[in-house]
Design an enzyme around this catalytic site. Sequence first.
Site, short mmCIF file in Angstrom:
data_model
loop_
_atom_site.label_atom_id
_atom_site.label_comp_id
_atom_site.label_asym_id
_atom_site.label_seq_id
_atom_site.Cartn_x
_atom_site.Cartn_y
_atom_site.Cartn_z
N HIS A 109 40.63 4.44 37.26
CA HIS A 109 41.85 3.92 36.68
C HIS A 109 42.41 4.88 35.64
O HIS A 109 41.70 5.73 35.12
CB HIS A 109 41.62 2.54 36.06
N GLY A 110 43.70 4.71 35.38
CA GLY A 110 44.37 5.53 34.39
C GLY A 110 45.72 4.95 34.06
O GLY A 110 46.22 4.05 34.74
#
Length: 156
Positions: A67-68
Amino acid sequence: MEIADLLTGPEAVLANVKASSKKALLAELSNRIATLLKLDERRLFDRLLERERLGSTGIGGGIAIPHGRLPNIAKPSGLFARLAHPIDFNAIDERPVDVVFLLIAPEGAGADHLKALARVSRLLRDRTLVDKLRATDNAEALYALLIEPFQTQTAA
């Protein structure tokens, strides 16, 4: 927040992905979601690599939730991938990964990002569901399995 809110549709589900490494997988997933959402692929890939440097997003049991956060996206979004063959992901249990849910969120989406991560994590802790996900290589069937809890709730 439901999984159906994170996936744009069956096009956000990949079945039988062939990747030789974590980096190659993240590159392929970055390409796919960047194309779907019209994002800067390189920036997304760099953000995912930065996050992995902090610690692996391989949560154990053959599952990873890379994720980011990115500027210029409206809401948290995701991409699901089932790999053809497990790959080393430096997961916390040291098992290779074959089920991946990529999650991206707007840069300022603190609570929404955490809610989305929690929702995906809760979904993928369901061993029965994960077994079903591993048993099919059809993207539309995978999508139906992922959003099934949401469909059941809205039908009630």
